[in-house]
Design a protein around this motif. Structure first.
Motif, PDB file in Angstrom:
ATOM      1  N   HIS A  22       0.636  -1.259   0.054  1.00  0.00           N
ATOM      2  CA  HIS A  22      -0.002  -0.068  -0.166  1.00  0.00           C
ATOM      3  C   HIS A  22       0.764   1.153   0.112  1.00  0.00           C
ATOM      4  CE1 HIS A  22      -3.040   2.872   1.131  1.00  0.00           C
ATOM      5  NE2 HIS A  22      -2.230   3.183   2.100  1.00  0.00           N
ATOM      6  N   TYR A  23       1.920   1.235   0.838  1.00  0.00           N
ATOM      7  CA  TYR A  23       2.796   2.358   0.972  1.00  0.00           C
ATOM      8  C   TYR A  23       3.385   2.712  -0.565  1.00  0.00           C
ATOM      9  CZ  TYR A  23       6.648   5.281   2.650  1.00  0.00           C
ATOM     10  OH  TYR A  23       7.396   6.466   2.560  1.00  0.00           O
ATOM     11  N   LEU A  24       4.048   1.750  -1.019  1.00  0.00           N
ATOM     12  CA  LEU A  24       4.736   1.936  -2.383  1.00  0.00           C
ATOM     13  C   LEU A  24       3.693   2.467  -3.472  1.00  0.00           C
ATOM     14  CD1 LEU A  24       6.998  -1.330  -2.188  1.00  0.00           C
ATOM     15  CD2 LEU A  24       7.685   1.017  -1.713  1.00  0.00           C
ATOM     16  N   ARG A  25       2.588   2.059  -3.445  1.00  0.00           N
ATOM     17  CA  ARG A  25       1.483   2.435  -4.500  1.00  0.00           C
ATOM     18  C   ARG A  25       0.924   3.741  -4.134  1.00  0.00           C
ATOM     19  NH1 ARG A  25      -0.047  -1.572  -7.895  1.00  0.00           N
ATOM     20  NH2 ARG A  25       0.664  -3.508  -7.700  1.00  0.00           N
ATOM     21  N   ILE A  26       1.142   4.394  -3.005  1.00  0.00           N
ATOM     22  CA  ILE A  26       0.656   5.660  -2.735  1.00  0.00           C
ATOM     23  C   ILE A  26       1.322   6.497  -4.075  1.00  0.00           C
ATOM     24  CG2 ILE A  26       0.707   7.687  -1.236  1.00  0.00           C
ATOM     25  CD1 ILE A  26       0.627   5.631   1.102  1.00  0.00           C
ATOM     26  N   GLY A  27       0.347   7.652  -4.394  1.00  0.00           N
ATOM     27  CA  GLY A  27       0.989   8.426  -5.549  1.00  0.00           C
ATOM     28  C   GLY A  27       0.800   8.133  -6.995  1.00  0.00           C
ATOM     29  N   ILE A  28       0.421   6.761  -7.242  1.00  0.00           N
ATOM     30  CA  ILE A  28       0.093   6.147  -8.227  1.00  0.00           C
ATOM     31  C   ILE A  28      -1.034   6.931  -9.174  1.00  0.00           C
ATOM     32  CG2 ILE A  28      -0.706   4.167  -9.811  1.00  0.00           C
ATOM     33  CD1 ILE A  28       1.184   2.463  -8.025  1.00  0.00           C
ATOM     34  N   PRO A  29      -0.964   7.474  -9.977  1.00  0.00           N
ATOM     35  CA  PRO A  29      -1.920   8.444 -10.625  1.00  0.00           C
ATOM     36  C   PRO A  29      -3.284   7.695 -11.023  1.00  0.00           C
ATOM     37  CG  PRO A  29      -0.487   8.214 -12.386  1.00  0.00           C
ATOM     38  CD  PRO A  29       0.234   7.419 -11.075  1.00  0.00           C
ATOM     39  N   VAL A  30      -4.547   8.387 -10.944  1.00  0.00           N
ATOM     40  CA  VAL A  30      -5.874   7.866 -11.341  1.00  0.00           C
ATOM     41  C   VAL A  30      -6.025   8.311 -12.763  1.00  0.00           C
ATOM     42  CG1 VAL A  30      -8.180   8.002 -10.990  1.00  0.00           C
ATOM     43  CG2 VAL A  30      -6.614   7.678  -9.083  1.00  0.00           C
ATOM     44  N   GLN A  74       1.037  14.215 -13.748  1.00  0.00           N
ATOM     45  CA  GLN A  74       0.363  13.024 -12.929  1.00  0.00           C
ATOM     46  C   GLN A  74       1.394  11.982 -13.039  1.00  0.00           C
ATOM     47  OE1 GLN A  74      -3.398  12.457 -15.166  1.00  0.00           O
ATOM     48  NE2 GLN A  74      -4.245  12.076 -13.196  1.00  0.00           N
ATOM     49  N   ASP A  75       2.172  11.876 -14.499  1.00  0.00           N
ATOM     50  CA  ASP A  75       2.773  10.484 -14.726  1.00  0.00           C
ATOM     51  C   ASP A  75       4.261  10.793 -14.533  1.00  0.00           C
ATOM     52  OD1 ASP A  75       0.493   9.511 -15.594  1.00  0.00           O
ATOM     53  OD2 ASP A  75       0.973  10.037 -17.886  1.00  0.00           O
ATOM     54  N   ARG A  76       4.677  11.858 -14.377  1.00  0.00           N
ATOM     55  CA  ARG A  76       6.435  12.135 -14.432  1.00  0.00           C
ATOM     56  C   ARG A  76       6.538  13.200 -13.461  1.00  0.00           C
ATOM     57  NH1 ARG A  76       9.270  10.159 -18.813  1.00  0.00           N
ATOM     58  NH2 ARG A  76       8.062   8.511 -19.973  1.00  0.00           N
ATOM     59  N   LEU A  77       5.942  13.443 -12.238  1.00  0.00           N
ATOM     60  CA  LEU A  77       6.136  14.612 -11.436  1.00  0.00           C
ATOM     61  C   LEU A  77       7.738  14.585 -10.862  1.00  0.00           C
ATOM     62  CD1 LEU A  77       4.920  17.242 -10.209  1.00  0.00           C
ATOM     63  CD2 LEU A  77       4.157  15.904  -8.287  1.00  0.00           C
ATOM     64  N   PHE A  78       8.132  13.216 -10.308  1.00  0.00           N
ATOM     65  CA  PHE A  78       9.476  13.200  -9.569  1.00  0.00           C
ATOM     66  C   PHE A  78      10.647  13.616 -10.805  1.00  0.00           C
ATOM     67  CE2 PHE A  78      13.244  11.501  -8.072  1.00  0.00           C
ATOM     68  CZ  PHE A  78      13.566  12.229  -7.094  1.00  0.00           C
ATOM     69  N   GLN A  79      10.227  13.118 -11.782  1.00  0.00           N
ATOM     70  CA  GLN A  79      11.368  13.242 -12.785  1.00  0.00           C
ATOM     71  C   GLN A  79      11.464  14.679 -13.151  1.00  0.00           C
ATOM     72  OE1 GLN A  79      10.597  11.595 -16.866  1.00  0.00           O
ATOM     73  NE2 GLN A  79      12.697  11.565 -17.490  1.00  0.00           N
ATOM     74  N   MET A  80      10.324  15.289 -13.301  1.00  0.00           N
ATOM     75  CA  MET A  80      10.351  16.957 -13.714  1.00  0.00           C
ATOM     76  C   MET A  80      10.720  17.553 -12.660  1.00  0.00           C
ATOM     77  SD  MET A  80       6.240  16.628 -15.217  1.00  0.00           S
ATOM     78  CE  MET A  80       6.114  18.620 -15.190  1.00  0.00           C
ATOM     79  N   GLU A  81      10.396  17.202 -11.434  1.00  0.00           N
ATOM     80  CA  GLU A  81      11.356  18.082 -10.231  1.00  0.00           C
ATOM     81  C   GLU A  81      12.736  17.865 -10.164  1.00  0.00           C
ATOM     82  OE1 GLU A  81      10.838  20.242  -6.530  1.00  0.00           O
ATOM     83  OE2 GLU A  81       9.495  19.726  -8.374  1.00  0.00           O
ATOM     84  N   SER A 140      -1.766  23.212 -11.480  1.00  0.00           N
ATOM     85  CA  SER A 140      -3.375  22.713 -11.177  1.00  0.00           C
ATOM     86  C   SER A 140      -2.947  21.296 -10.544  1.00  0.00           C
ATOM     87  CB  SER A 140      -3.987  22.765 -12.311  1.00  0.00           C
ATOM     88  OG  SER A 140      -5.363  22.224 -11.952  1.00  0.00           O
ATOM     89  N   PHE A 141      -2.315  20.308 -10.859  1.00  0.00           N
ATOM     90  CA  PHE A 141      -2.366  19.382 -10.281  1.00  0.00           C
ATOM     91  C   PHE A 141      -1.453  19.318  -8.852  1.00  0.00           C
ATOM     92  CE2 PHE A 141       0.352  15.339  -9.539  1.00  0.00           C
ATOM     93  CZ  PHE A 141      -0.480  14.255  -9.589  1.00  0.00           C
ATOM     94  N   ILE A 142      -0.407  20.214  -8.767  1.00  0.00           N
ATOM     95  CA  ILE A 142       0.162  20.111  -7.722  1.00  0.00           C
ATOM     96  C   ILE A 142      -0.580  20.848  -6.293  1.00  0.00           C
ATOM     97  CG2 ILE A 142       2.227  21.367  -6.457  1.00  0.00           C
ATOM     98  CD1 ILE A 142       3.635  21.218  -9.200  1.00  0.00           C
ATOM     99  N   LYS A 143      -1.155  21.752  -6.893  1.00  0.00           N
ATOM    100  CA  LYS A 143      -2.233  22.519  -6.072  1.00  0.00           C
ATOM    101  C   LYS A 143      -3.112  21.568  -5.291  1.00  0.00           C
ATOM    102  CE  LYS A 143      -1.820  27.201  -7.896  1.00  0.00           C
ATOM    103  NZ  LYS A 143      -2.423  28.353  -8.673  1.00  0.00           N
ATOM    104  N   ALA A 144      -3.663  20.492  -6.163  1.00  0.00           N
ATOM    105  CA  ALA A 144      -4.677  19.903  -5.759  1.00  0.00           C
ATOM    106  C   ALA A 144      -4.216  19.207  -4.622  1.00  0.00           C
ATOM    107  CB  ALA A 144      -5.215  18.708  -6.938  1.00  0.00           C
ATOM    108  N   ASP A 145      -3.016  18.984  -4.240  1.00  0.00           N
ATOM    109  CA  ASP A 145      -2.298  18.473  -3.041  1.00  0.00           C
ATOM    110  C   ASP A 145      -2.401  16.790  -3.138  1.00  0.00           C
ATOM    111  OD1 ASP A 145      -0.694  18.128  -0.639  1.00  0.00           O
ATOM    112  OD2 ASP A 145      -2.601  18.377   0.524  1.00  0.00           O
ATOM    113  N   PRO A 146      -1.858  16.469  -4.187  1.00  0.00           N
ATOM    114  CA  PRO A 146      -1.934  14.910  -4.447  1.00  0.00           C
ATOM    115  C   PRO A 146      -1.163  14.143  -3.557  1.00  0.00           C
ATOM    116  CG  PRO A 146      -0.657  15.943  -6.231  1.00  0.00           C
ATOM    117  CD  PRO A 146      -0.973  16.912  -5.199  1.00  0.00           C
ATOM    118  N   ASP A 147      -1.323  12.771  -3.561  1.00  0.00           N
ATOM    119  CA  ASP A 147      -0.483  11.876  -3.062  1.00  0.00           C
ATOM    120  C   ASP A 147       0.596  11.669  -3.745  1.00  0.00           C
ATOM    121  OD1 ASP A 147      -2.079  11.005  -0.583  1.00  0.00           O
ATOM    122  OD2 ASP A 147      -3.269   9.666  -2.017  1.00  0.00           O
TER     123      ASP A 147
END
Length: 786
Positions: A22-30, A74-81, A140-147
């Protein structure tokens, strides 16, 4: 142990496993549902096909770029960061003290724009609108405070909102990675110190000795040279390699469909995970484009629309020079230029470094960057080196690719790429009307004198740049008589070209192989183009083996016969490639290491195109002085070194494979590819979790299906085709594409590595512009939040 205790242990392990999963799957986009987003004019539909590729439909360009920014985040946020932090010189803020040297260097080379708003406003209004909308979608995606994806949680880091400056920094970062040759200048200078100018001149057959003589007066390396070379190496390990690519286009006269077929496979960072390419399709009034996008950027860099298609390879001219600045002995903030003492421009910088011992979680380091008329100072010890780079003077890439994505014919194509500036590229072209073309685009400096191969004195101005090759005079072709254009990093100009264009160019082994395969068939199809992209026959191997086979001792006649009969295909399941490469690389070390020392020899060998051109020329001379070992009484020849290299290689391979049976020395056993995540440096289970591989891999650095490795890390493939594109212009509504990365940068998500599996198997995904051809999709609808 009682039954209850056993059951209890099983239950605890099961609960622990479920929690970890469950912990590892947190943040997987919908990728389905309806989301309200502020900043939209109307609804946007993001339809992901079975490969996870988003097809984004909107009623306006602004909204389609907003949708792209949202989907990419959604798909590449950490890579973009991660890319944003590298471009801004802020990796320490994420990764801590270990990245401080890299950040200092990244700040010094000035990727991050100092005048972002002015640069933004210098673009046409439609480009400004594109950038604003794309950033709006990301934010907009970041402001939504996603997992957040697991990388953020492991690092205790949260992304900030994006700005125009961030995007411009990523453009400069990518341009830097495709530019040559400041680090090579320092390696060459070290060679001069070790060998002397006359012998060093022999290592660079493209340059006259006169160009190199300045080394005796101005070219003494200092300890800071090694540090700069180390920084270049670290950045390549962290961010991926630069380097070559293949692309070609044939006219309708050579195709079964009667229309042009275009193929392109860039080799940028081909073994990184996630990879450098994010596939997408954008559809809005006036725009219908699909292709490969860099994460964090809003335009397709390689791709097609309904009228034209284009591909890229790195062109290779030298667009970086180092200038030795003369410092005022009475004032370290001044340098000499044209007989006067001139003040350095001083630029204050502050780096935030992650530090858990601080209450804020960070500590700050302040330092200053000095900038001369030639550029920022990147080394300051016994000497001061300033860097000139075209990337400091031009910023046309976003406007160029915006226009390119919208272009409908050759005229609009050439206007678009005339704005391209920093790291010159070979652009190939095809259109639905049957035209094909090529244009080398980007700013190539003209030097008042010198070749740009070594650091030069800056005080006199005599080595300064004196403008750039005009765009209309850059190499180009349109509808050549042969109906064929191939670019594979070879020199893009002929002997009568009127401008000097020193650089790093590939020998023509890949180019010639592609040309021969195309000419071997009367009418070509997309399947033929795919076969060429995966071809593993080396045209370099017979050049070397001609001399090796002639000296293999009779006691090894079985191997001699095998190599003589070999078709030079570096099949991962064959064994000949192992013998060839182990012998070749041992031979090259024997040539250079006794004169240079092993470390410097391997640095020289890793310049590859430069060193390759040198030793290939030497092969025809059995008695060349480089073959003679300096620490022996005799005089060694080429053949002596070939025999020694061959015998040493056999012993080495026997140890590696734990058998003397040469038929068991399978190339793919030692020649591997691993798709590396930035967390690889953490090692252990974390590296295994994020990385993918190793996998057996065929080919080598001079096959069309390319797989280069560095001499210090044999035989781990680093540079290879990071994506592939094939399009038959008889139907520009569809293409075939392959990605050496999944679409989603999160382990355990279905699209983390699925496209790698296809890529390894030689398969492609279909990219459709027609909505009805997409098949089953997952739809995410973005609706305006009023």
């Amino acid at each position: 142990m009682t039954k209850k205790i056993i059951i209890g242990i099983v239950v605890i392990l099961l609960i622990g496993t479920l929690y970890v999963n469950h912990y590892l799957r947190i943040g997987i986009p919908v990728h389905t549902g309806i989301i309200q987003a502020k900043g939209l004019e109307a609804e946007v539909s993001i339809q992901r096909d079975k490969a996870g590729i988003p097809h984004i439909y909107a009623e306006s360009e602004a909204d389609v770029y907003f949708g792209l920014g949202y989907a990419m985040a959604q798909d590449r946020l950490f890579q973009m960061e991660f890319l944003r932090a590298a471009g801004n010189g802020s990796l320490s803020e994420i990764l801590g003290e270990s990245m401080l040297k890299s950040d200092r260097f990244l700040r010094k080379i000035m990727l991050r724009p100092r005048n972002a708003q002015a640069l933004f406003k210098s673009n046409p209004p439609q480009v400004q609108a594109m950038l604003s909308s794309f950033i709006g979608g990301i934010n907009s995606f970041i402001k939504a405070d996603p997992d957040l994806p697991i990388e953020f949680r492991l690092l205790g880091h949260s992304p900030e909102l994006w700005t125009i400056s961030d995007m411009l920094a990523i453009i400069k970062l990518q341009s830097w990675q495709l530019s040559y040759n400041y680090d090579m200048e320092l390696i060459y200078r070290q060679l001069n110190q070790k060998l002397g100018v006359d012998k060093t001149a022999e290592l660079f057959p493209y340059y006259s000795a006169e160009h190199l003589k300045i080394l005796d007066e101005f070219g003494t390396p200092t300890e800071g040279d090694a540090e700069l070379i180390s920084q270049a190496t670290q950045l390549k390990e962290l961010l991926g390699t630069n380097g070559g690519s293949n692309s070609w286009v044939v006219s309708g006269a050579r195709s079964a469909s009667g229309k042009p077929i275009l193929s392109s496979d860039p080799h940028l960072h081909g073994s990184r995970l996630p990879g450098p390419w994010y596939f997408a399709h954008l559809n809005a009034p006036g725009l219908d484009v699909a292709g490969g996008f860099f994460p964090g950027l809003p335009t397709a860099l390689i791709g097609h629309n309904r009228n034209i298609a284009w591909g890229l390879t790195n062109m290779g001219p030298d667009v970086q020079d180092l200038f030795i600045e003369e410092i005022n002995p009475d004032n370290p903030h001044q340098y000499s230029y044209l007989g006067e003492w001139v003040d350095f421009e001083i630029i204050p910088e502050t780096i935030r470094i992650k530090d858990d011992s601080q209450e804020s979680g960070f500590r700050l380091e302040d330092f200053e960057i000095k900038k001369s008329i030639h550029g920022p100072v990147i080394k300051e010890d016994e000497e001061v080196l300033a860097l000139s780079w075209t990337g400091h003077h031009f910023n046309g890439e976003l406007a160029a690719f915006y226009r390119l994505n919208h272009a409908s014919d050759w005229g609009e194509f050439t206007v678009a790429i005339s704005h391209f500036s920093t790291a010159p590229q070979n652009f190939i072209y095809a259109d639905i009307d049957g035209n094909i073309g090529y244009y080398g685009a980007g700013k190539v400096p003209l030097r008042k004198q010198g070749s740009g191969i070594f650091p030069v004195p800056g005080s006199t101005g005599e080595y300064d740049w004196n403008g750039y090759i005009p765009f209309e005079d850059m190499p180009h072709l349109y509808n050549p008589k042969g109906g064929l254009i191939v670019t594979a990093n070879a020199e893009p100009y002929g002997k009568d070209y009127p401008y000097p264009m020193p650089g790093v160019y590939a020998p023509e082994y890949r180019t010639k192989r592609i040309q021969d395969l195309i000419k071997s068939k009367d009418k070509l199809t997309s399947d033929d183009m795919a076969a060429i992209q995966f071809d593993q026959q080396s045209y370099l191997a017979p050049v070397f083996l001609k001399h090796l086979i002639a000296v293999i001792p009779d006691e090894n006649s079985a191997i001699r016969e095998v190599l003589a009969d070999w078709d030079h295909v570096l099949d991962e399941k064959g064994f000949e490639g192992s013998i060839y490469h182990e012998t070749l690389e041992t031979f090259l070390r024997l040539i250079w290491a006794d004169d240079m020392g092993m470390e410097l020899a391997e640095q020289y060998l890793d310049t590859w195109y430069i060193s390759l051109n040198r030793w290939v020329m030497m092969l025809e001379d059995n008695s060349h002085e480089w073959y003679d070992k300096i620490d022996t009484d005799g005089v060694e020849t080429r053949d002596d070194l070939l025999v020694e290299a061959f015998q040493s290689a056999l012993g080495s391979l026997e140890q590696k494979y734990a058998t003397a049976d040469h038929t068991k020395w399978i190339w793919g056993t030692i020649h591997n590819i691993v798709f590396h995540h930035p967390f690889e440096a953490k090692g252990g289970l974390i590296a295994k979790f994020f990385n993918y591989g190793p996998f057996p891999f065929g080919g080598d650095g001079e096959t069309v299906n390319r797989a280069t490795h560095v001499f210090t890390k044999p035989y781990m493939a680093e540079m290879t085709a990071s994506m592939r594109l094939i399009i038959d212009m008889s139907d520009a509504s569809q293409s075939q594409m392959a990605n050496a990365s999944g679409q989603v940068g999160m382990p355990l998500q279905d699209h983390y590595t699925d496209l790698i599996d296809d890529w390894l198997a030689g398969q492609y995904v279909e990219m459709h512009l027609d909505r009805e051809e997409l098949g089953d999709v997952k739809e995410l609808r973005l609706t305006p939040l009023r």
